[in-house]
Design a protein around this motif. Structure first.
Motif, mmCIF file in Angstrom:
data_model
loop_
_atom_site.group_PDB
_atom_site.id
_atom_site.type_symbol
_atom_site.label_atom_id
_atom_site.label_comp_id
_atom_site.label_asym_id
_atom_site.label_seq_id
_atom_site.Cartn_x
_atom_site.Cartn_y
_atom_site.Cartn_z
ATOM 1 N N PRO A 111 0.805 -1.230 0.000
ATOM 2 C CA PRO A 111 0.000 0.000 0.000
ATOM 3 C C PRO A 111 0.833 1.273 0.000
ATOM 4 N N ASP A 112 1.982 1.249 0.706
ATOM 5 C CA ASP A 112 2.808 2.451 0.813
ATOM 6 C C ASP A 112 4.094 2.359 0.003
ATOM 7 N N GLY A 113 4.175 1.349 -0.853
ATOM 8 C CA GLY A 113 5.386 1.166 -1.650
ATOM 9 C C GLY A 113 5.071 1.034 -3.127
ATOM 10 N N ALA A 114 6.106 0.681 -3.898
ATOM 11 C CA ALA A 114 5.968 0.605 -5.346
ATOM 12 C C ALA A 114 5.507 -0.763 -5.834
ATOM 13 N N ARG A 115 5.553 -1.788 -4.962
ATOM 14 C CA ARG A 115 5.254 -3.144 -5.412
ATOM 15 C C ARG A 115 3.781 -3.327 -5.729
ATOM 16 N N PRO A 116 3.454 -3.787 -6.946
ATOM 17 C CA PRO A 116 2.047 -4.089 -7.280
ATOM 18 C C PRO A 116 1.687 -5.507 -6.861
ATOM 19 N N ALA A 117 0.405 -5.786 -6.797
ATOM 20 C CA ALA A 117 -0.046 -7.166 -6.652
ATOM 21 C C ALA A 117 0.249 -7.903 -7.954
ATOM 22 N N PHE A 118 0.586 -9.206 -7.828
ATOM 23 C CA PHE A 118 0.920 -10.006 -9.009
ATOM 24 C C PHE A 118 0.192 -11.342 -8.929
ATOM 25 N N GLN A 149 -1.505 -5.297 -10.534
ATOM 26 C CA GLN A 149 -2.539 -4.402 -10.006
ATOM 27 C C GLN A 149 -1.915 -3.432 -9.008
ATOM 28 N N LYS A 150 -2.207 -2.147 -9.194
ATOM 29 C CA LYS A 150 -1.659 -1.130 -8.301
ATOM 30 C C LYS A 150 -2.661 0.004 -8.152
ATOM 31 N N THR A 151 -2.758 0.550 -6.928
ATOM 32 C CA THR A 151 -3.677 1.638 -6.640
ATOM 33 C C THR A 151 -2.913 2.941 -6.478
#
Length: 258
Positions: A111-118, A149-151
């Motif tokens: 949520p607070d970083g650059a990593r998206p869901a994969f 996926q990224k918000t």
């Protein structure tokens, strides 16, 4: 005007069910729970599809959370194809090709970083539809799709990249009919406008790269979900398409988690 309005709104958050978009999201059904989706897709076909004029597809999807982060599902379409009068080809209705899939969420979004869901999704579609009536492709399809996926600031973005190793993407008269290796890509974004209403846009395409006839499809979808409860939504969309995608159409459906 509706598409431009949605674009203006994409600039407060629950996870997005994939329906009514073609581009998939990274979420999976919770372990030990079922999720059910039904959608009616009404398609006005391209001029090049004649004598096929219109197609109405009733698609049923049953998903089950098999393990933590792992979902299995089956979906089957009931297809009605309206053909041009005097063409010698009668209009038809019946079962299409049945699809089985496994979806595995490998990474959660930071949520607070650059990593998206994969997430990775693998599917096999069996030739259960009547090929002579165009209800089925007559082929067994094998495919794999990857999902990011990224918000960002309340807008949830999804990116898909996949390959179909054999078979084709045809559902009835819609899609790429040439068999071979087919590459697909999709990009969608969606945003909650209230606790109940979410709207989004989806651009999705596919093309065959196998040294034979060139076929491709491209579709732009605008739609969303209206929540009746925290587990049940009414899903809706309008879309336009080019090449082997439908010329125009709409989707109405429901998503239910018992």
């Amino acid at each position: 005007m509706f598409i431009f309005a949605c674009l203006a709104l994409l600039a407060s958050t629950r996870s997005l069910a994939q329906q009514p978009f073609v581009t998939d999201d990274a979420e999976v059904t919770e372990k030990g729970h079922f999720h059910f989706q039904y959608a009616n897709l009404y398609n006005v076909l391209q001029e090049s599809a004649k004598p096929n004029l219109r197609q109405d597809t009733n698609n049923f999807v049953i998903q089950y959370g098999l393990l933590q982060g792992v979902e299995v599902n089956v979906d089957f379409p009931l297809i009605a194809i309206r053909n041009e009068s005097g063409s010698g080809r009668p209009s038809v209705f019946g079962l299409g090709d049945v699809d089985f899939a496994v979806k595995w969420k490998l990474l959660e979004e930071a949520p607070d970083g650059a990593r998206p869901a994969f997430t990775v999704n693998g599917a096999v579609e069996f030739a259960t539809g009547n090929e002579s009536k165009q209800l089925g492709s007559g082929l067994t399809d094998y495919s794999i799709n990857t999902i990011l996926q990224k918000t960002f600031s309340g807008t949830q973005l999804h990116f898909n990249a996949g390959i179909q190793f054999s078979g084709n993407t045809a559902t009835g008269a819609v899609g790429i009919h040439t068999p071979g290796r087919i590459l697909s890509v999709g990009l969608s974004g969606a945003r909650d406008l209230s606790e109940r209403l979410r709207l989004g846009l989806d651009l999705n395409g596919a093309a065959i790269y196998d040294g034979g006839p060139t076929e491709k499809q491209l579709q732009l979808t605008a739609g969303g979900n209206y929540s009746f409860t925290s587990n049940d939504t009414f899903d809706f969309a309008v879309f336009v398409g080019w090449y082997q995608a439908p010329r125009v159409g709409f989707t109405l459906g429901i998503s239910v988690t018992p």
